[in-house]
Design a protein around this motif. Sequence first.
Motif, PDB file in Angstrom:
ATOM      1  N   ALA A  98      11.176   5.184  -3.911  1.00  0.00           N
ATOM      2  CA  ALA A  98      10.030   4.402  -3.327  1.00  0.00           C
ATOM      3  C   ALA A  98      10.276   2.874  -3.550  1.00  0.00           C
ATOM      4  N   ARG A  99      11.004   2.702  -4.275  1.00  0.00           N
ATOM      5  CA  ARG A  99      11.196   1.331  -4.528  1.00  0.00           C
ATOM      6  C   ARG A  99      12.319   0.499  -3.643  1.00  0.00           C
ATOM      7  N   PHE A 103      10.296  -0.995   4.546  1.00  0.00           N
ATOM      8  CA  PHE A 103       8.684  -0.658   5.036  1.00  0.00           C
ATOM      9  C   PHE A 103       8.346   0.292   5.913  1.00  0.00           C
ATOM     10  N   PHE A 104       9.718   0.570   6.772  1.00  0.00           N
ATOM     11  CA  PHE A 104       9.238   1.655   7.709  1.00  0.00           C
ATOM     12  C   PHE A 104       9.430   3.203   7.478  1.00  0.00           C
ATOM     13  N   GLU A 105       9.954   3.243   6.122  1.00  0.00           N
ATOM     14  CA  GLU A 105      10.272   4.569   5.856  1.00  0.00           C
ATOM     15  C   GLU A 105       9.172   5.152   4.846  1.00  0.00           C
ATOM     16  N   ARG A 106       9.096   6.388   4.678  1.00  0.00           N
ATOM     17  CA  ARG A 106       8.262   6.970   3.569  1.00  0.00           C
ATOM     18  C   ARG A 106       6.833   7.141   4.335  1.00  0.00           C
ATOM     19  N   TRP A 107       6.527   7.037   5.346  1.00  0.00           N
ATOM     20  CA  TRP A 107       5.264   7.471   6.008  1.00  0.00           C
ATOM     21  C   TRP A 107       4.914   8.634   6.273  1.00  0.00           C
ATOM     22  N   GLU A 108       3.635   8.917   6.201  1.00  0.00           N
ATOM     23  CA  GLU A 108       3.231  10.274   6.321  1.00  0.00           C
ATOM     24  C   GLU A 108       1.753   9.946   7.108  1.00  0.00           C
ATOM     25  N   GLY A 129      -9.851  10.447  19.562  1.00  0.00           N
ATOM     26  CA  GLY A 129      -8.686  10.581  19.118  1.00  0.00           C
ATOM     27  C   GLY A 129      -8.245   9.757  18.170  1.00  0.00           C
ATOM     28  N   THR A 130      -7.558  10.206  16.960  1.00  0.00           N
ATOM     29  CA  THR A 130      -7.431   9.369  15.848  1.00  0.00           C
ATOM     30  C   THR A 130      -6.168   9.341  15.348  1.00  0.00           C
ATOM     31  N   ILE A 131      -5.435   8.520  15.082  1.00  0.00           N
ATOM     32  CA  ILE A 131      -4.227   8.704  14.072  1.00  0.00           C
ATOM     33  C   ILE A 131      -4.233   7.898  12.845  1.00  0.00           C
ATOM     34  N   GLU A 132      -3.824   8.288  11.619  1.00  0.00           N
ATOM     35  CA  GLU A 132      -3.829   7.745  10.445  1.00  0.00           C
ATOM     36  C   GLU A 132      -2.441   7.887   9.794  1.00  0.00           C
ATOM     37  N   LEU A 133      -1.929   6.789   9.176  1.00  0.00           N
ATOM     38  CA  LEU A 133      -0.567   6.594   8.513  1.00  0.00           C
ATOM     39  C   LEU A 133      -0.739   6.062   7.258  1.00  0.00           C
ATOM     40  N   GLU A 134      -0.124   6.833   6.251  1.00  0.00           N
ATOM     41  CA  GLU A 134      -0.071   6.546   4.807  1.00  0.00           C
ATOM     42  C   GLU A 134       1.261   6.254   4.396  1.00  0.00           C
ATOM     43  N   ARG A 135       1.521   5.149   3.192  1.00  0.00           N
ATOM     44  CA  ARG A 135       2.615   5.092   2.835  1.00  0.00           C
ATOM     45  C   ARG A 135       2.396   4.769   1.298  1.00  0.00           C
ATOM     46  N   SER A 141       0.401   0.846  -1.974  1.00  0.00           N
ATOM     47  CA  SER A 141       0.197   1.779  -0.796  1.00  0.00           C
ATOM     48  C   SER A 141      -0.449   1.347   0.294  1.00  0.00           C
ATOM     49  N   HIS A 142      -0.115   1.823   1.430  1.00  0.00           N
ATOM     50  CA  HIS A 142      -0.528   1.324   2.755  1.00  0.00           C
ATOM     51  C   HIS A 142      -1.225   2.376   3.601  1.00  0.00           C
TER      52      HIS A 142
END
Length: 326
Positions: A98-99, A103-108, A129-135, A141-142
Amino acid sequence: MAGEIMGGALAGGMFRIAVPLAALCLAAPLRAELPAPVRAMIDAAIATGNAEKIATVVEIAKQTNPADVAEIKAMHDVFLTRLAERKAEEATAKAEAARTAGFFERWEGEGQIGAFYADGNNSNIGVTGTIELEREGVDWSHRLRARGDYQRSNGRTTREQYLAAYEPRYDIDEGLFAYGLLQYESDRFQGFDSRQAVSGGLGYQLLDSDGLKLSVKAGPAYRRTVFLSGEAENSLAGLVGLDFDWQIADGLTLTQDTNMVAEAAGSATVIIDSSNTTLNLVTALRAKISDRVSTRLSYTVDYNSNPAPGAVSTDTLSRFTIVYGF
């Protein structure tokens, strides 16, 4: 004589042979080690790697073999030590990944699409319609969200609502976190063309278990609203939020998200009596169909204490969506 035993007869007399009692104890047969079937049962449980199953087998083995409790405990302790070492290694590797990730990696995330029924300023059905992304990072966390509702009836648009938000979060200490919020809304049927909000503050994770999570947050906010007339209003505000997740049963989750923003009368006025308060309540029930697919039934209440002329204070919205995780 203490510590000795008597001998036998020799040449018509008695003789004594001193034999230490410790020697007799050593000569006595020792207790056999843990029975092979019990050891095999414990080894088989350990081979599964299931800590709960192993604990159950170990407890039964102790109860049925009270003379071998120490040996059984030693076997269990070896497993627990190795398990702790493996978890520590995995946590270290996860934290390092994670460290070092970009920034554009590890998004779910997940996407939702479905239908809705609205009652308030308009009563109709439409699509949503909805889209949600979390990192998730080590300390940061974002979260990104985007939602759109659109309806046309008899060639006329009767609902058009859009929302986009970005919320970073930094874990300060156990349970305590700092948050930021950038949010954009557009809803012509509530009387405004656009509404942007910026907020930041502190929050606390009150509950964080496998089946129950509850967090609260609060902080100052600055909001700019552009009405359909073209007039703009800038205001200082305070934001209060609540997030609640309850896993009622396996595959069934109830969520409650609440955001309240109270605006002050002027952009530099300390908030005591607000001139405009908005409240957004979203209650949802989610049922899991598969690892990636679930259904979601939600009910949303949007309240505006000072709506635009011709608009009502409260809008409600019921949504039924299919959710796909990725």
